[in-house]
Design a protein around this motif. Structure first.
Motif, mmCIF file in Angstrom:
data_model
loop_
_atom_site.group_PDB
_atom_site.id
_atom_site.type_symbol
_atom_site.label_atom_id
_atom_site.label_comp_id
_atom_site.label_asym_id
_atom_site.label_seq_id
_atom_site.Cartn_x
_atom_site.Cartn_y
_atom_site.Cartn_z
ATOM 1 N N SER A 89 0.944 -1.124 -0.041
ATOM 2 C CA SER A 89 0.027 0.166 0.126
ATOM 3 C C SER A 89 0.970 1.314 -0.041
ATOM 4 C CB SER A 89 -0.965 -0.075 1.256
ATOM 5 O OG SER A 89 -0.086 0.036 2.125
ATOM 6 N N TYR A 90 0.237 2.484 -0.638
ATOM 7 C CA TYR A 90 1.016 3.610 -0.764
ATOM 8 C C TYR A 90 0.258 4.721 -0.231
ATOM 9 C CZ TYR A 90 -0.534 3.606 -5.423
ATOM 10 O OH TYR A 90 -1.664 3.202 -6.646
ATOM 11 N N LYS A 91 0.848 6.007 0.107
ATOM 12 C CA LYS A 91 -0.068 7.081 0.306
ATOM 13 C C LYS A 91 -0.124 8.027 -0.845
ATOM 14 C CE LYS A 91 1.580 6.696 5.125
ATOM 15 N NZ LYS A 91 2.372 5.333 5.049
ATOM 16 N N THR A 92 0.713 8.348 -1.840
ATOM 17 C CA THR A 92 0.292 9.574 -2.591
ATOM 18 C C THR A 92 0.378 8.884 -4.163
ATOM 19 O OG1 THR A 92 2.681 9.882 -2.857
ATOM 20 C CG2 THR A 92 1.638 11.044 -1.016
ATOM 21 N N SER A 93 -0.057 9.899 -4.957
ATOM 22 C CA SER A 93 -0.202 9.563 -6.286
ATOM 23 C C SER A 93 1.089 9.110 -6.911
ATOM 24 C CB SER A 93 -0.508 10.904 -7.178
ATOM 25 O OG SER A 93 -1.813 11.079 -6.972
ATOM 26 N N ILE A 94 1.172 8.029 -7.792
ATOM 27 C CA ILE A 94 2.623 7.447 -8.310
ATOM 28 C C ILE A 94 2.435 7.666 -9.621
ATOM 29 C CG2 ILE A 94 2.911 5.967 -6.354
ATOM 30 C CD1 ILE A 94 1.952 3.778 -8.046
ATOM 31 N N ASN A 95 3.960 7.378 -10.214
ATOM 32 C CA ASN A 95 4.070 7.575 -11.609
ATOM 33 C C ASN A 95 4.189 5.886 -11.945
ATOM 34 O OD1 ASN A 95 6.251 6.942 -13.791
ATOM 35 N ND2 ASN A 95 5.777 9.150 -14.189
#
Lengths: 112, 113
Positions: free
Chosen positions: A24-30
């Motif tokens: 899981s991750y928190k911010t918008s990603i490339n």
């Protein structure tokens, strides 16, 4: 700062079973990348999935990405003893000078 | 035909010493990185160089100084080593900045006594 968080932290299964690890991750990603690290070795790239992709396959590996839930999963089918390793997800955030942000990894043990 | 190589593989030294770790890649990549992996396996970026220019410099003590003599080499020099510097240090490279796949070296296990 830590972005990707893998779960479980450790997973032990029988050879031949499927192994699923989540990130899981928190911010918008490339993009989001999965790597494997065998004990005492460097990391080896497995799969890169871009933010506009939902699923990718490579051999016995299947990666999914759900940007609405900010999560990814790595599935290893028909596991083998040689799959024993730590698996890391890493995200490239759009606002981070494109540096990779790493999770703490999932330690996978395949019992023969 | 090793892609990313590091030397030495193991480094044991006393507190207060100065040491260097060397990294070379033969992939023709433009970008190189140094990471520190602590005992809990958490991987943290330290520096990144693109075409010999520093592009990422995370908050690391200024006792750590990277040097890139050319695109294929990124060395890490550490002054006045401390106990907390004990870790595994990985060099990596990629074709361009971090949107690309990174290729890692085998790591250098540094132990400070």
């Amino acid at each position: 700062s830590q972005q990707g968080e893998e779960d479980p932290q450790a997973l032990s299964i029988q050879e031949g079973e499927n192994a699923t690890m989540n990130c899981s991750y928190k911010t918008s990603i490339n993009n989001l990348q999965w790597y494997r690290q065998n004990s005492g070795r460097g990391l080896v790239h497995l799969i890169l999935i871009r933010s506009n992709e939902r699923e990718k396959h490579s051999g016995r590996l299947r990666v999914t990405l759900d940007t609405s839930k900010k999560s990814s999963s790595l599935l290893i089918t028909a596991s083998r003893a040689a799959d024993t390793a730590s698996y890391f997800c890493a995200t490239v955030r759009k606002d981070s000078n494109y540096q990779l942000i790493w999770g703490a990894g999932t330690k996978l043990i395949i019992k023969p | 035909d090793t892609a990313v190589s590091q030397t030495p593989k193991y480094l044991v030294t006393q507190m207060g010493n100065d040491k260097s770790i060397k990294c070379e890649q033969n992939l023709g990549h433009d970008t190189m990185y140094w990471y520190k992996q602590d005992s809990k396996k958490f991987l943290k970026i330290m520096f990144s160089y693109n075409n010999k220019e520093l592009i990422i410099n995370e908050t690391v003590p200024n006792r750590f100084s990277p040097k890139s003599p050319d695109k294929a080499h990124l060395n890490l020099h550490i002054n006045s080593l401390e106990l907390g510097d004990s870790a595994v240090y990985f060099c990596a490279s990629s074709r361009q900045v971090s949107t690309d796949t990174q290729y890692f070296g085998p790591g250098t296990r540094l132990t400070v006594l």
